[in-house]
Design an enzyme around this catalytic site. Structure first.
Site, PDB file in Angstrom:
ATOM      1  N   CYS A  17       0.871  -1.182   0.000  1.00  5.59           N
ATOM      2  CA  CYS A  17       0.000   0.000   0.000  1.00  5.59           C
ATOM      3  C   CYS A  17       0.906   1.229   0.000  1.00  5.59           C
ATOM      4  O   CYS A  17       2.129   1.128   0.158  1.00  5.59           O
ATOM      5  CB  CYS A  17      -0.854  -0.004   1.256  1.00  5.59           C
ATOM      6  SG  CYS A  17       0.167   0.028   2.749  1.00  5.59           S
ATOM      7  N   GLU A 131       0.174  -0.589  16.184  1.00  9.34           N
ATOM      8  CA  GLU A 131      -0.673   0.556  15.800  1.00  9.34           C
ATOM      9  C   GLU A 131      -1.620   0.929  16.950  1.00  9.34           C
ATOM     10  O   GLU A 131      -1.831   2.114  17.245  1.00  9.34           O
ATOM     11  CB  GLU A 131      -1.480   0.232  14.539  1.00  9.34           C
ATOM     12  CG  GLU A 131      -2.272   1.457  14.092  1.00  9.34           C
ATOM     13  CD  GLU A 131      -3.219   1.191  12.929  1.00  9.34           C
ATOM     14  OE1 GLU A 131      -2.890   0.371  12.051  1.00  9.34           O
ATOM     15  OE2 GLU A 131      -4.290   1.816  12.913  1.00  9.34           O
TER      16      GLU A 131
HETATM   17  S1  SF4 Z   1      -2.916   2.503   7.224  1.00  6.04           S
HETATM   18 FE1  SF4 Z   1      -1.484   0.766   7.097  1.00  6.04          FE
HETATM   19  S2  SF4 Z   1      -2.356  -0.597   5.547  1.00  6.04           S
HETATM   20 FE2  SF4 Z   1      -3.378   1.393   5.337  1.00  6.04          FE
HETATM   21  S3  SF4 Z   1      -2.243   2.550   3.787  1.00  6.04           S
HETATM   22 FE3  SF4 Z   1      -1.361   3.075   5.757  1.00  6.04          FE
HETATM   23  S4  SF4 Z   1       0.309   1.613   6.091  1.00  6.04           S
HETATM   24 FE4  SF4 Z   1      -0.982   0.794   4.467  1.00  6.04          FE
END
Ligand code: SF4
Length: 316
Positions: A17, A131
């Site tokens: 991503c 996270e």
């Molecule tokens: S929140 Fe996590 S999974 Fe979503 S774009 Fe950002 S790094 Fe990628």
């Protein structure tokens, strides 16, 4: 002997991503700018192949800031960090670069805004995931209540049920989270939600592609690390969407070929932190055993890109 035919459904989007791409670029650009070693607090993204590649270039991975010397740059991972971490780096006058994904930072800002408005937060997320730790660490202790399931919602005791807001981890299952949100709204009708949901575009898109692919496939493989939240959710989504066998593999050597005996089709996707080279490796492994026909199952086209922090765009 001729190889048996196999249809390989390839989910799109899959793999990296924009937040992961940016985080890796940040480490590479920091190494270019300041030379080795550059310290990285926590795995920059949850993928061993990526981490090992950066180690070879001179990155040193640590779990805590106190493992870093004062005089070398340190990078914070894409998952985000509690506020105390950059505060400590500043106190020690360290050079640091924050590789927190902008979509995680968006959730941090939301949490701050609700806190400033006097609301207590409920975070939907997985206990102990970096996270979740980082997002909860944006606010003082006790200001964020963590829930993982609908069951948890029944037992929480907020300070004032009229003054509540919720936020979520960015990599959750879209469907499971909708159930938890609905339970929160039923129990706490005044609860305030995000303007735009916190589960990020990459998580949502990868899950949608799996939902489209899973019912057609006799088996499904998700390339990703065992500690990658979004990858594990893809396995669950694949099973729920009707694929009888869905497994997480880190790379081709993890594939249990015996379990795949007799299949005529396989679905393949990769979590947001799994590099393309590992997808190619798995496709090659199937090609060596089967006469493979690839069918791409595309449910979205992604064009998201995030800039690296300015400090890395400026000359040393
Ligand atoms: S929140 Fe996590 S999974 Fe979503 S774009 Fe950002 S790094 Fe990628």
């Amino acid at each position: 002997m001729s190889k048996p035919p196999l249809t390989l459904y390839l989910a799109a989007p899959r793999g990296f991503c924009a937040g992961v791409d940016r985080a890796i670029k940040i480490v590479e650009m920091a190494l270019d700018k300041w030379g080795a070693p550059v310290y990285v607090r926590h795995e920059i993204v949850h993928n061993r192949y990526v981490v090992d590649g950066l180690k070879e270039k001179g990155a040193i991975f640590v779990e805590e800031l106190d493992e870093c010397p004062d005089d070398r740059p340190v990078i914070f991972s894409a998952h985000g960090v509690p506020k105390a971490v950059p505060a400590e780096a500043e106190r020690r006058e360290m050079v640091y670069v924050d590789a927190t994904c902008p979509l995680v930072s968006k959730v941090h800002i939301e949490a701050d805004r609700h806190h400033a408005a006097g609301l207590q937060m409920v975070m939907i997320g997985h206990a102990g995931h970096p996270e979740t730790v980082g997002t909860m660490g944006q606010l003082p202790d006790g200001e964020v209540i963590l829930v993982e399931t609908v069951e948890d919602v029944k037992t929480i005791a907020p300070r004032d049920p009229e003054k509540l807001a919720y936020i979520t981890q960015t990599t959750l299952s879209v469907d499971d989270t909708a159930e938890v949100v609905s339970a929160l709204q039923t129990r706490f009708p005044a609860i305030v939600g995000p303007h735009k949901e916190d589960i990020c575009y990459a998580t949502t898109n990868r899950q949608e592609a799996v939902k489209a692919m899973a019912p057609k496939a006799d088996a499904m493989l998700v390339i990703g690390a065992p500690n990658s939240s979004n990858s594990k959710r893809l396995v669950e989504v694949g099973r729920t969407a009707g694929c009888p066998y869905a497994q997480l593999v880190q790379r081709a050597t993890d594939i249990d070929w015996r379990a795949l005996d007799g299949i005529q089709s396989v679905g393949l996707t990769a979590g947001a932190s799994a590099p393309k080279i590992l997808v190619d490796e798995v496709i090659d492994a199937f090609r060596s055993r089967y006469d493979v026909t690839i069918e791409v199952v595309e449910t979205a086209v992604e064009r998201v890109e995030f800039k690296v922090p300015r400090v890395l765009r400026e000359p040393a």
